[in-house]
Design an enzyme around this catalytic site. Sequence first.
Site, PDB file in Angstrom:
ATOM      1  N   TYR A 143       0.967  -1.363   0.225  1.00 26.13           N
ATOM      2  CA  TYR A 143      -0.021  -0.148   0.192  1.00 26.13           C
ATOM      3  C   TYR A 143       0.771   1.092  -0.484  1.00 26.13           C
ATOM      4  CZ  TYR A 143      -4.395  -1.703   1.080  1.00 26.13           C
ATOM      5  OH  TYR A 143      -6.001  -2.503   0.372  1.00 26.13           O
ATOM      6  N   LYS A 193       3.127 -15.622   1.466  1.00 21.43           N
ATOM      7  CA  LYS A 193       3.045 -16.115   0.450  1.00 21.43           C
ATOM      8  C   LYS A 193       4.599 -16.370   0.734  1.00 21.43           C
ATOM      9  CE  LYS A 193       1.645 -17.277  -3.503  1.00 21.43           C
ATOM     10  NZ  LYS A 193       0.535 -17.583  -3.434  1.00 21.43           N
ATOM     11  N   ASP A 225      -3.130 -18.322  -0.007  1.00 23.96           N
ATOM     12  CA  ASP A 225      -4.196 -19.171  -0.728  1.00 23.96           C
ATOM     13  C   ASP A 225      -4.508 -19.827   0.538  1.00 23.96           C
ATOM     14  OD1 ASP A 225      -1.276 -20.549  -0.621  1.00 23.96           O
ATOM     15  OD2 ASP A 225      -1.479 -20.724  -2.797  1.00 23.96           O
ATOM     16  N   ASP A 249      -6.097  -7.124   4.359  1.00 22.06           N
ATOM     17  CA  ASP A 249      -7.674  -6.149   3.662  1.00 22.06           C
ATOM     18  C   ASP A 249      -8.319  -7.590   3.093  1.00 22.06           C
ATOM     19  OD1 ASP A 249      -8.761  -4.483   2.627  1.00 22.06           O
ATOM     20  OD2 ASP A 249      -8.075  -4.649   0.519  1.00 22.06           O
ATOM     21  N   ASP A 253     -12.383  -9.040   4.447  1.00 22.11           N
ATOM     22  CA  ASP A 253     -13.409  -9.442   3.662  1.00 22.11           C
ATOM     23  C   ASP A 253     -14.185 -10.818   3.764  1.00 22.11           C
ATOM     24  OD1 ASP A 253     -13.236  -6.146   2.852  1.00 22.11           O
ATOM     25  OD2 ASP A 253     -14.197  -6.515   1.448  1.00 22.11           O
TER      26      ASP A 253
HETATM   27  C1  IPM Z   1     -10.540  -1.268   4.403  1.00 21.61           C
HETATM   28  C2  IPM Z   1     -10.500  -0.327   2.499  1.00 21.61           C
HETATM   29  C3  IPM Z   1      -9.593   0.173   2.656  1.00 21.61           C
HETATM   30  C4  IPM Z   1      -7.909  -0.502   2.354  1.00 21.61           C
HETATM   31  C5  IPM Z   1      -9.693   0.978   1.462  1.00 21.61           C
HETATM   32  C6  IPM Z   1     -10.720   2.262   1.277  1.00 21.61           C
HETATM   33  C7  IPM Z   1      -8.361   1.427   1.027  1.00 21.61           C
HETATM   34  O1  IPM Z   1     -10.891  -1.877   1.914  1.00 21.61           O
HETATM   35  O2  IPM Z   1     -10.220  -0.320   4.701  1.00 21.61           O
HETATM   36  O3  IPM Z   1      -9.844  -2.350   4.234  1.00 21.61           O
HETATM   37  O4  IPM Z   1      -8.016  -0.906   1.363  1.00 21.61           O
HETATM   38  O5  IPM Z   1      -7.309  -0.648   3.079  1.00 21.61           O
HETATM   39 MN    MN Z   2     -10.503  -3.919   2.215  1.00 25.12          MN
END
Ligand code: IPM
Ligand code: MN
Length: 358
Positions: A143, A193, A225, A249, A253
Amino acid sequence: MKNYKIAVLPGDGIGPEVVRQAVKVLDKVAEKYKFSVEYYYADIGGIAIDKTGEPLPKTTLSVCKSSDAVLMGAVGGYKWDNLPGDIRPEAGLLGIRAGLGLFANYRPAVIYKPLRDASPLKDRITENGLDILILRELTGGIYFGDKKRIVTEDGEPAAYDTMIYRKSEVERIARLAFEAARQRNKKVTSVDKAYVLEVSRFWREIVINVSKEYPDVALNHLYVDNAAMQLVIHPEQFDVIVTGNMFGDILSDEASMITGSIGMLPSASLGAESLGLYEPVHGSAPDIAGKDKANPLAVILSAAMMLKYSFKLKEASEAIENAVVKVLEDGLMTGDIATENAVVIGCEQMGDEVVKRL
Ligand code: IPM
Ligand code: MN
């Protein structure tokens, strides 16, 4: 009476409406547990771009720096999707994380009993509940590494991003992972990885070194993975997952969906100083913004994390969590988590119902 200054950054999309519910909840819990809160509102993301041309105006950063904690909604939306990278709403979010030195992002993924049916996983997998803490490195890795558009030697357009970690960056996040595991089930899974990436082999070496200071905590390593796969077939094996910025990240999710909805997941971002930033894991959901459909529980639970991590108000924090569970047990749910017999309610009412149960 102790007073806490909270910087509030509602942001874009559903941000303002969900943050409003968390503020109501904070007011109520402050009244009940005899402390006071002062809010300092500031802009971040698309709304800040519209007002000032920048996703993170200097005033916003200074409001945050002079506060005890930051409560954030979400940033982004279609309107700003075609802007160049450095003035996109997301740049504001990355800017505030870096600007406040918030290198550790705590993303707990918990399955609440009343929401078991909202999980896409089979009952036999979620039978014993689920309680995972993803600890994501937040101010390094790909990032924040060098990135560029270039033209190759033979004249072809190309682009690169660099994944880079310093020793000290890995050490400090690894330490926090072991510390967190000590308070939980004493197991750390480091995700990398390492069979492909040099930075992952480096990461792994350092995590192993740090682990020597924590002989009471078990450590294992998974390739990212495989970790993605394990999360859906054997999620119960995880206690604390520690990983770099991008893997964290993605895995957070995934973890959020197995708990039923990303609308339930809070997060805390902490650094070396006591100032922390609290935000839901979900985004700005522009498609449902302003329709009173959003789930405010992720940001309400983020406010609970604020009380616990930044203000050390454990009892007040747990009161919020309990109130949230009660609302769910009473069958009141927003559309994203609604199980078969639930009564579907809106964002505003969800905030009110949590307040009522406090
Ligand atoms: C998160 C979001 C952010 C990230 C984006 C919006 C920059 O997806 O907080 O997980 O990738 O960190
Ligand atoms: Mn995210």
